[in-house]
Write a protein that holds these residues in place. Structure first.
Motif, PDB file in Angstrom:
ATOM      1  N   VAL A  35     -89.034  54.832 -42.747  1.00 42.27           N
ATOM      2  CA  VAL A  35     -89.951  54.482 -41.664  1.00 42.27           C
ATOM      3  C   VAL A  35     -90.049  52.967 -41.532  1.00 42.27           C
ATOM      4  CG1 VAL A  35     -92.340  54.634 -40.858  1.00 42.27           C
ATOM      5  CG2 VAL A  35     -91.253  56.638 -41.868  1.00 42.27           C
ATOM      6  N   GLU A  36     -90.130  52.249 -42.650  1.00 43.87           N
ATOM      7  CA  GLU A  36     -90.182  50.789 -42.623  1.00 43.87           C
ATOM      8  C   GLU A  36     -88.947  50.209 -41.941  1.00 43.87           C
ATOM      9  OE1 GLU A  36     -90.549  49.600 -46.683  1.00 43.87           O
ATOM     10  OE2 GLU A  36     -92.647  50.224 -46.816  1.00 43.87           O
ATOM     11  N   LYS A  37     -87.780  50.734 -42.271  1.00 42.98           N
ATOM     12  CA  LYS A  37     -86.543  50.231 -41.679  1.00 42.98           C
ATOM     13  C   LYS A  37     -86.481  50.518 -40.185  1.00 42.98           C
ATOM     14  CE  LYS A  37     -83.742  50.406 -45.829  1.00 42.98           C
ATOM     15  NZ  LYS A  37     -82.580  50.959 -46.501  1.00 42.98           N
ATOM     16  N   ILE A  38     -86.916  51.703 -39.780  1.00 40.93           N
ATOM     17  CA  ILE A  38     -86.887  52.058 -38.358  1.00 40.93           C
ATOM     18  C   ILE A  38     -87.844  51.183 -37.564  1.00 40.93           C
ATOM     19  CG2 ILE A  38     -87.473  53.875 -36.701  1.00 40.93           C
ATOM     20  CD1 ILE A  38     -86.335  55.889 -38.740  1.00 40.93           C
ATOM     21  N   VAL A  39     -89.063  50.987 -38.078  1.00 43.99           N
ATOM     22  CA  VAL A  39     -90.045  50.145 -37.384  1.00 43.99           C
ATOM     23  C   VAL A  39     -89.533  48.714 -37.294  1.00 43.99           C
ATOM     24  CG1 VAL A  39     -92.371  49.170 -37.515  1.00 43.99           C
ATOM     25  CG2 VAL A  39     -92.023  51.596 -37.949  1.00 43.99           C
ATOM     26  N   SER A  40     -88.980  48.192 -38.365  1.00 43.53           N
ATOM     27  CA  SER A  40     -88.438  46.835 -38.357  1.00 43.53           C
ATOM     28  C   SER A  40     -87.308  46.708 -37.344  1.00 43.53           C
ATOM     29  CB  SER A  40     -87.920  46.459 -39.742  1.00 43.53           C
ATOM     30  OG  SER A  40     -88.952  46.413 -40.682  1.00 43.53           O
ATOM     31  N   ALA A  41     -86.428  47.690 -37.301  1.00 44.73           N
ATOM     32  CA  ALA A  41     -85.298  47.648 -36.372  1.00 44.73           C
ATOM     33  C   ALA A  41     -85.768  47.706 -34.919  1.00 44.73           C
ATOM     34  CB  ALA A  41     -84.340  48.803 -36.663  1.00 44.73           C
ATOM     35  N   VAL A  42     -86.729  48.574 -34.623  1.00 42.64           N
ATOM     36  CA  VAL A  42     -87.233  48.686 -33.249  1.00 42.64           C
ATOM     37  C   VAL A  42     -87.895  47.384 -32.818  1.00 42.64           C
ATOM     38  CG1 VAL A  42     -88.936  49.858 -31.796  1.00 42.64           C
ATOM     39  CG2 VAL A  42     -87.441  51.194 -33.279  1.00 42.64           C
ATOM     40  N   LEU A  43     -88.695  46.790 -33.687  1.00 42.07           N
ATOM     41  CA  LEU A  43     -89.319  45.505 -33.360  1.00 42.07           C
ATOM     42  C   LEU A  43     -88.260  44.427 -33.121  1.00 42.07           C
ATOM     43  CD1 LEU A  43     -92.342  45.376 -35.824  1.00 42.07           C
ATOM     44  CD2 LEU A  43     -92.438  45.545 -33.332  1.00 42.07           C
ATOM     45  N   ALA A  44     -87.253  44.382 -33.969  1.00 39.33           N
ATOM     46  CA  ALA A  44     -86.202  43.374 -33.818  1.00 39.33           C
ATOM     47  C   ALA A  44     -85.412  43.579 -32.530  1.00 39.33           C
ATOM     48  CB  ALA A  44     -85.272  43.406 -35.026  1.00 39.33           C
ATOM     49  N   ILE A  45     -85.209  44.830 -32.127  1.00 39.20           N
ATOM     50  CA  ILE A  45     -84.468  45.112 -30.898  1.00 39.20           C
ATOM     51  C   ILE A  45     -85.259  44.659 -29.674  1.00 39.20           C
ATOM     52  CG2 ILE A  45     -83.664  46.995 -29.408  1.00 39.20           C
ATOM     53  CD1 ILE A  45     -82.854  48.435 -32.071  1.00 39.20           C
ATOM     54  N   PHE A  46     -86.549  44.999 -29.624  1.00 34.47           N
ATOM     55  CA  PHE A  46     -87.344  44.668 -28.450  1.00 34.47           C
ATOM     56  C   PHE A  46     -87.794  43.208 -28.424  1.00 34.47           C
ATOM     57  CE2 PHE A  46     -87.820  49.294 -28.305  1.00 34.47           C
ATOM     58  CZ  PHE A  46     -87.478  49.501 -26.978  1.00 34.47           C
ATOM     59  N   LEU A  47     -87.888  42.578 -29.579  1.00 34.05           N
ATOM     60  CA  LEU A  47     -88.350  41.191 -29.652  1.00 34.05           C
ATOM     61  C   LEU A  47     -87.256  40.292 -30.220  1.00 34.05           C
ATOM     62  CD1 LEU A  47     -91.910  41.990 -31.036  1.00 34.05           C
ATOM     63  CD2 LEU A  47     -91.263  41.554 -28.658  1.00 34.05           C
ATOM     64  N   TRP A  48     -86.013  40.529 -29.803  1.00 35.29           N
ATOM     65  CA  TRP A  48     -84.864  39.830 -30.368  1.00 35.29           C
ATOM     66  C   TRP A  48     -84.947  38.322 -30.200  1.00 35.29           C
ATOM     67  CZ3 TRP A  48     -82.052  36.949 -26.985  1.00 35.29           C
ATOM     68  CH2 TRP A  48     -82.161  37.263 -25.639  1.00 35.29           C
ATOM     69  N   ILE A  49     -85.580  37.857 -29.164  1.00 34.68           N
ATOM     70  CA  ILE A  49     -85.681  36.412 -28.959  1.00 34.68           C
ATOM     71  C   ILE A  49     -86.468  35.770 -30.100  1.00 34.68           C
ATOM     72  CG2 ILE A  49     -87.736  36.435 -27.497  1.00 34.68           C
ATOM     73  CD1 ILE A  49     -84.754  34.177 -26.907  1.00 34.68           C
ATOM     74  N   LEU A  50     -87.476  36.482 -30.606  1.00 32.53           N
ATOM     75  CA  LEU A  50     -88.246  35.962 -31.733  1.00 32.53           C
ATOM     76  C   LEU A  50     -87.429  35.957 -33.017  1.00 32.53           C
ATOM     77  CD1 LEU A  50     -91.730  37.582 -31.022  1.00 32.53           C
ATOM     78  CD2 LEU A  50     -90.983  35.237 -30.545  1.00 32.53           C
ATOM     79  N   VAL A  51     -86.530  36.930 -33.146  1.00 36.61           N
ATOM     80  CA  VAL A  51     -85.643  36.967 -34.311  1.00 36.61           C
ATOM     81  C   VAL A  51     -84.752  35.723 -34.304  1.00 36.61           C
ATOM     82  CG1 VAL A  51     -83.756  38.210 -35.437  1.00 36.61           C
ATOM     83  CG2 VAL A  51     -85.671  39.479 -34.456  1.00 36.61           C
ATOM     84  N   LEU A  52     -84.261  35.347 -33.131  1.00 35.09           N
ATOM     85  CA  LEU A  52     -83.431  34.148 -33.027  1.00 35.09           C
ATOM     86  C   LEU A  52     -84.225  32.889 -33.353  1.00 35.09           C
ATOM     87  CD1 LEU A  52     -81.345  34.870 -29.801  1.00 35.09           C
ATOM     88  CD2 LEU A  52     -80.608  35.029 -32.184  1.00 35.09           C
ATOM     89  N   LEU A  53     -85.544  32.933 -33.139  1.00 32.74           N
ATOM     90  CA  LEU A  53     -86.400  31.795 -33.449  1.00 32.74           C
ATOM     91  C   LEU A  53     -86.876  31.789 -34.897  1.00 32.74           C
ATOM     92  CD1 LEU A  53     -88.501  31.692 -30.168  1.00 32.74           C
ATOM     93  CD2 LEU A  53     -86.626  30.156 -30.845  1.00 32.74           C
ATOM     94  N   GLY A  54     -86.452  32.786 -35.683  1.00 27.33           N
ATOM     95  CA  GLY A  54     -86.757  32.798 -37.112  1.00 27.33           C
ATOM     96  C   GLY A  54     -87.886  33.712 -37.543  1.00 27.33           C
ATOM     97  N   VAL A  55     -88.430  34.525 -36.635  1.00 25.11           N
ATOM     98  CA  VAL A  55     -89.498  35.460 -37.006  1.00 25.11           C
ATOM     99  C   VAL A  55     -88.891  36.605 -37.803  1.00 25.11           C
ATOM    100  CG1 VAL A  55     -91.278  37.013 -36.131  1.00 25.11           C
ATOM    101  CG2 VAL A  55     -90.859  34.833 -34.994  1.00 25.11           C
ATOM    102  N   ASP A  56     -89.544  36.980 -38.891  1.00 27.04           N
ATOM    103  CA  ASP A  56     -89.083  38.059 -39.761  1.00 27.04           C
ATOM    104  C   ASP A  56     -89.866  39.333 -39.454  1.00 27.04           C
ATOM    105  OD1 ASP A  56     -87.934  39.560 -41.760  1.00 27.04           O
ATOM    106  OD2 ASP A  56     -89.091  38.644 -43.365  1.00 27.04           O
ATOM    107  N   PHE A  57     -89.182  40.386 -39.052  1.00 26.60           N
ATOM    108  CA  PHE A  57     -89.829  41.643 -38.713  1.00 26.60           C
ATOM    109  C   PHE A  57     -89.683  42.708 -39.797  1.00 26.60           C
ATOM    110  CE2 PHE A  57     -89.361  39.999 -34.327  1.00 26.60           C
ATOM    111  CZ  PHE A  57     -90.703  40.030 -33.988  1.00 26.60           C
ATOM    112  N   HIS A  58     -89.358  42.327 -41.004  1.00 26.29           N
ATOM    113  CA  HIS A  58     -89.255  43.315 -42.076  1.00 26.29           C
ATOM    114  C   HIS A  58     -90.668  43.780 -42.437  1.00 26.29           C
ATOM    115  CE1 HIS A  58     -85.261  41.464 -42.482  1.00 26.29           C
ATOM    116  NE2 HIS A  58     -84.918  42.712 -42.752  1.00 26.29           N
TER     117      HIS A  58
END
Length: 61
Positions: A35-58
């Motif tokens: 569940v943790e991995k799925i939630v992290s992946a969904v957040l990273a997919i929808f908020l990918w711009i923040l991932v590029l800016l260094g936000v950690d969604f784990h």
């Protein structure tokens, strides 16, 4: 005027899926780690711009 087909799920189908998720959780097929991995992946997919800016969604429960 042509009618469009809109797929939907019935109440019985929804109940069937809920029971299936419960049974899979109870038997160990769905775990907190999954569940943790799925939630992290969904957040990273929808908020990918923040991932590029260094936000950690784990997610850690």
């Amino acid at each position: 005027m042509a009618t469009r087909y809109r797929p939907h799920i019935s109440i019985l189908g929804l109940i069937y899926l809920i029971i299936g998720v419960f049974i899979a959780w109870d038997r160990g097929y769905i775990t907190e780690g999954l569940v943790e991995k799925i939630v992290s992946a969904v957040l990273a997919i929808f908020l990918w711009i923040l991932v590029l800016l260094g936000v950690d969604f784990h997610i850690n429960f």
